[in-house]
Scaffold this motif. Structure first.
Motif, mmCIF file in Angstrom:
data_model
loop_
_atom_site.group_PDB
_atom_site.id
_atom_site.type_symbol
_atom_site.label_atom_id
_atom_site.label_comp_id
_atom_site.label_asym_id
_atom_site.label_seq_id
_atom_site.Cartn_x
_atom_site.Cartn_y
_atom_site.Cartn_z
ATOM 1 N N MET A 1 51.698 39.967 36.496
ATOM 2 C CA MET A 1 50.709 40.589 37.335
ATOM 3 C C MET A 1 49.643 41.280 36.479
ATOM 4 N N THR A 2 50.083 41.941 35.393
ATOM 5 C CA THR A 2 49.139 42.630 34.511
ATOM 6 C C THR A 2 48.110 41.653 33.965
ATOM 7 N N ARG A 3 48.578 40.536 33.473
ATOM 8 C CA ARG A 3 47.663 39.549 32.890
ATOM 9 C C ARG A 3 46.746 38.949 33.948
ATOM 10 N N SER A 4 47.295 38.634 35.112
ATOM 11 C CA SER A 4 46.482 38.052 36.180
ATOM 12 C C SER A 4 45.383 39.007 36.624
ATOM 13 N N LEU A 5 45.736 40.277 36.803
ATOM 14 C CA LEU A 5 44.725 41.265 37.190
ATOM 15 C C LEU A 5 43.697 41.479 36.090
ATOM 16 N N ALA A 6 44.151 41.470 34.837
ATOM 17 C CA ALA A 6 43.219 41.657 33.728
ATOM 18 C C ALA A 6 42.183 40.537 33.700
ATOM 19 N N ILE A 7 42.625 39.324 33.947
ATOM 20 C CA ILE A 7 41.700 38.179 33.963
ATOM 21 C C ILE A 7 40.770 38.278 35.174
ATOM 22 N N SER A 8 41.333 38.574 36.327
ATOM 23 C CA SER A 8 40.539 38.615 37.565
ATOM 24 C C SER A 8 39.506 39.737 37.587
ATOM 25 N N LEU A 9 39.833 40.870 37.001
ATOM 26 C CA LEU A 9 38.960 42.033 37.102
ATOM 27 C C LEU A 9 38.032 42.238 35.906
ATOM 28 N N ALA A 10 38.236 41.464 34.851
ATOM 29 C CA ALA A 10 37.366 41.575 33.672
ATOM 30 C C ALA A 10 35.978 41.062 34.009
ATOM 31 N N PRO A 11 34.940 41.546 33.405
ATOM 32 C CA PRO A 11 34.890 42.504 32.319
ATOM 33 C C PRO A 11 34.741 43.957 32.778
ATOM 34 N N ASP A 12 34.632 44.174 34.076
ATOM 35 C CA ASP A 12 34.358 45.527 34.563
ATOM 36 C C ASP A 12 35.567 46.464 34.513
ATOM 37 N N ILE A 13 36.747 45.918 34.699
ATOM 38 C CA ILE A 13 37.954 46.736 34.744
ATOM 39 C C ILE A 13 38.985 46.167 33.783
ATOM 40 N N ARG A 14 39.595 47.058 32.994
ATOM 41 C CA ARG A 14 40.688 46.663 32.102
ATOM 42 C C ARG A 14 42.006 47.006 32.777
ATOM 43 N N VAL A 15 43.001 46.149 32.607
ATOM 44 C CA VAL A 15 44.306 46.369 33.219
ATOM 45 C C VAL A 15 45.377 46.265 32.145
#
Length: 79
Positions: A1-15
């Protein structure tokens, strides 16, 4: 989930994720002997404190190039 959210929310949000091992908190109340019994199996021979976890969070918050990572704060328990 961490990686999926990091990809989906980049570049504005880091997860990132903090994954702690045993932490000396009030949840161990009444089981302190059991908690301290874990120490012998840990390479660093200590139980984390809430301050240890907070320092890990502060570290990853100050690093603008880190995203999608899981930080294991477990005194070597998973080695």
């Amino acid at each position: 989930m961490t990686r999926s959210l990091a990809i989906s929310l980049a570049p504005d949000i880091r997860v990132n994720c903090i994954s702690p091992g045993a932490v000396a908190t009030r949840w161990w109340a009444g089981n302190e002997e059991r908690m301290h019994g874990l120490v012998g199996n840990l390479p660093l021979k200590r139980i984390s404190t809430p301050k240890d976890i907070a320092e890990a969070i502060l570290f990853q918050l100050t690093q603008s190039s880190i995203t999608g990572q899981v930080f294991l704060i477990d005194n070597g328990q998973t080695l």
